[in-house]
Design an enzyme around this catalytic site. Sequence first.
Site, PDB file in Angstrom:
ATOM      1  CG  ASP A  38      46.704  57.388 -47.401  1.00  0.00           C
ATOM      2  OD1 ASP A  38      46.263  57.492 -46.414  1.00  0.00           O
ATOM      3  OD2 ASP A  38      47.967  57.528 -48.141  1.00  0.00           O
ATOM      4  CG  PHE A  66      45.933  60.631 -44.578  1.00  0.00           C
ATOM      5  CD1 PHE A  66      45.927  61.350 -43.745  1.00  0.00           C
ATOM      6  CD2 PHE A  66      46.308  61.996 -45.910  1.00  0.00           C
ATOM      7  CE1 PHE A  66      46.352  62.931 -43.800  1.00  0.00           C
ATOM      8  CE2 PHE A  66      47.167  62.859 -45.376  1.00  0.00           C
ATOM      9  CZ  PHE A  66      47.089  63.348 -44.410  1.00  0.00           C
ATOM     10  CG  ASP A  67      44.273  54.638 -46.727  1.00  0.00           C
ATOM     11  OD1 ASP A  67      42.851  55.394 -46.974  1.00  0.00           O
ATOM     12  OD2 ASP A  67      44.914  53.347 -47.620  1.00  0.00           O
ATOM     13  CB  VAL A  68      46.562  54.409 -40.775  1.00  0.00           C
ATOM     14  CG1 VAL A  68      45.667  54.351 -39.236  1.00  0.00           C
ATOM     15  CG2 VAL A  68      46.914  53.931 -40.393  1.00  0.00           C
ATOM     16  N   GLY A  71      40.602  54.968 -40.633  1.00  0.00           N
ATOM     17  CA  GLY A  71      39.340  54.313 -39.818  1.00  0.00           C
ATOM     18  C   GLY A  71      39.772  54.520 -38.546  1.00  0.00           C
TER      19      GLY A  71
END
Length: 274
Positions: A38, A66-68, A71
């Site tokens: 991220d 940005f991981d979130v 997803g």
Amino acid sequence: MRRFGLDHDTVTAANPRLVYASISGFGAAGGADLPGYDLMVQAASGLMSLTGAADGPPYKAGVAVFDVIAGLHAAVGILAALHHRAATGVGQHVEVDLLSSALSGLVNHASAHVARGVVPHRMGNAHPSIVPYEPLPTADGELVVIAGNDGQFRILCQVLGLPGLPDDPRFRRNRDRTAHRDALRPLLVAALAGRTSAEWFRELRAAGVPCSPINSVADGLALAEGLGLDPVVTVDGVPGVRHPIGLSATPPRYDLPPPGLDEHGAQLRAWLAG
């Protein structure tokens, strides 16, 4: 996944109904060799160039944002593919990468560059096109104050004891306030200095002006609890954060706490073998 014979082409050859989702850092083409961290994407996408004081260094966001987002995009894509499969009987490959998710998440900043060639820059907590839209100091701390339109600005000035300010040509419209933000901010700060953040929050909220104290995480959870959002669920004595989506017919269920390492491994392996 290809080494294990679990890549999309291999598994869908055996089961064309399969909906298969892939999340990568930088896509499956030229960026396939780049790891998907991220922080790398926050740097590469331009987010860090926007975060921090105007005259200070760039900063990352406080969480792996940005991981979130990637997803969530993957979940939306899977749902769309399932809907398509229900109509056609055929699955498809859902592909999401962190960099594309990041660029879409930059919203007005990315679109300003694409449409007009604008290169956004760090502005601290200020907004590029709405004034005021930032934390402002009070007698004991800071309070986020937002005047999202001219009517809200007029009400804000009335509560602050500055009734003539909205008629000043420099501040009459939002574009005027944006152009003269350096002249407006000290006037608002001087007015806010007379009371605490909590006092201003109560008055401004009652008047309909968007504002908020800058809470700790503990304060944020307490606020959600006080607003009736029930932010915490406890399952078998283990507390966790409630899922944010409410569904009237099929509300989320919390049957199990987070599992221990390999707690359900045998069950999963038996299911896969069958």
